[in-house]
Enzyme design. Structure first.
Site: not given
Ligand code: DOR
Ligand code: ZN
Length: 381
Positions: A241, A268
């Site tokens: 995400n 991220d």
């Molecule tokens: O891919 C993602 N994983 N996007 C996010 O915003 C949250 C994150 C997660 O906490 O695993």
């Molecule tokens: Zn995020």
């Protein structure tokens, strides 16, 4: 211990030069040619590059509550292996970091075993529910970053109030925008109306970039980030995400970097167990290879290392209110040594992160972090 980095190519946002670096008492004491090496440990940097270490505004370290995915020690070890000496950890832990006790638990644990520097981000709303604010005054004592990352703040009034509070109480809001374009549109309109300190996380679409450009051209003050994986890859349905975009979206991200519309590259880093991935958990474990993904793309697109240093060190330092991440006499010796001539295949067996979740296993990438120095100490070699 005094160190002398010999014959380095020194690169930061502002300059590229050849020379020696003398590190003493945690600081960069001198930058010059042929510094006397008596009583100093020599680090031979012939053919290597020295840059300010990287600062990551967006990671998930999973402690407390999901230490099977990652914990502070494994996450921070992964960070320094990737050349980062400061990370900002998101609040979607279990329990959520939306209260003083959880915040203190994390900070105490970090203090005991910390490897890099940590800013723990507070949730913006209780339980990331988007309804009721955390006790902002209390959490503000520990951090100047608030985020419900992982989920969107859907309610327009709540978000408007959050922006007003960010101005009043001097903190930054990091937003996870989902759906991306609609939410960015709303958020920027609100910043235009009421001000506030907004940082937009992980943009991935050309339409988002166009919107951001439009508002920046109007003079609106806010910042945004892109991840290494959204620069490196497109048209891939690996669950993350935001999802990977099209080739057009990805090329727009590169243009956004080149034109200075995108302020920061943040990983991220989102470690998960294999089982959780099989059950659909979104995210990529990426901090260890982040530099190599970015450098591989930059090399191919002819983007300078100065620009890389700006996006991975300088701009984060500015946005977080730290001393500017530049290589200058008198600055803290937070440095990374890089071999640009090295290429390797991504191999999750070598990851020190507990998260082996990546779509890039076996991909060939250029450049490798070979040493990380934090406050004059070797924290990774
Ligand atoms: O891919 C993602 N994983 N996007 C996010 O915003 C949250 C994150 C997660 O906490 O695993
Ligand atoms: Zn995020």
């Amino acid at each position: 211990m005094d160190y002398i980095i010999k014959n380095a190519k020194i690169v930061d946002k502002r300059k590229t030069l050849m020379g020696d670096l003398w590190i003493s008492d945690g600081k960069i004491k001198k930058i010059s040619n042929n510094i006397d090496s008596v009583d100093k440990e020599i680090i031979d940097a012939e053919g290597k590059v020295v840059m300010p270490s990287f600062i990551d505004m967006h990671v998930h370290l999973r402690e407390p509550g999901q230490t099977e995915k990652e914990d502070l020690v494994s996450g921070e070890n992964a960070a320094v292996k990737g050349g980062f000496t400061h990370v900002c950890a998101m609040a979607n832990t279990k329990p959520t970091c939306d209260n003083k006790e959880t915040m203190e638990y994390i900070l105490d644990k970090h203090k005991e075993n910390g490897i890099c520097d940590l800013t723990q981000i507070s949730a913006l709303t209780k339980g990331l529910q988007g309804e009721e604010f955390v006790n902002i005054d209390e959490m503000r004592k520990f951090t100047n970053l608030f985020s419900d990352d992982g989920v969107n703040v859907d309610d327009d009034e709540i978000f408007k109030e959050a922006l007003k509070l960010s101005k009043e109480k001097d903190f930054k809001i990091l937003t996870h925008c989902e759906p991306e374009v609609e939410t960015i549109k709303r958020d920027l309109k609100l910043v235009e109306d009421v001000g506030g300190n907004l940082h937009i996380c992980h943009i991935s679409l050309k339409e988002s970039l166009d919107l951001i450009k439009e508002y920046k051209d109007k003079g609106l003050k806010f910042s945004c980030e892109v991840t290494p994986h959204h620069l490196f890859e497109w048209d891939n349905d690996y669950r993350v995400n935001p999802p990977f975009g099209s080739k057009t979206d990805r090329d727009a991200m590169i243009e956004g970097i080149k034109e200075g519309i995108i302020d920061v590259i943040a990983t991220d880093h989102a470690p998960h167990t294999q089982e959780d991935k099989e059950n659909g958990a979104p995210g990529i474990s990426g901090i260890e290879e982040a530099f190599s993904y970015v450098y591989t793309v930059f090399k191919q697109k002819g983007i300078s290392l100065n620009c890389l240093s700006e996006k991975m060190s300088y701009m984060p330092s500015k946005l977080l209110g730290f001393s500017e991440a530049l290589i200058e006499e008198g600055k803290d010796a937070n440095l990374v040594l890089i071999d640009l001539n090295e290429y390797h295949k991504v191999n999750t067996n070598n990851f020190v992160s507990k998260g082996k979740n990546t779509p890039f296993e076996g991909k060939k990438v250029y450049g490798k972090v070979i040493m990380t120095i934090k406050n004059g100490e070797l924290v990774y070699k």
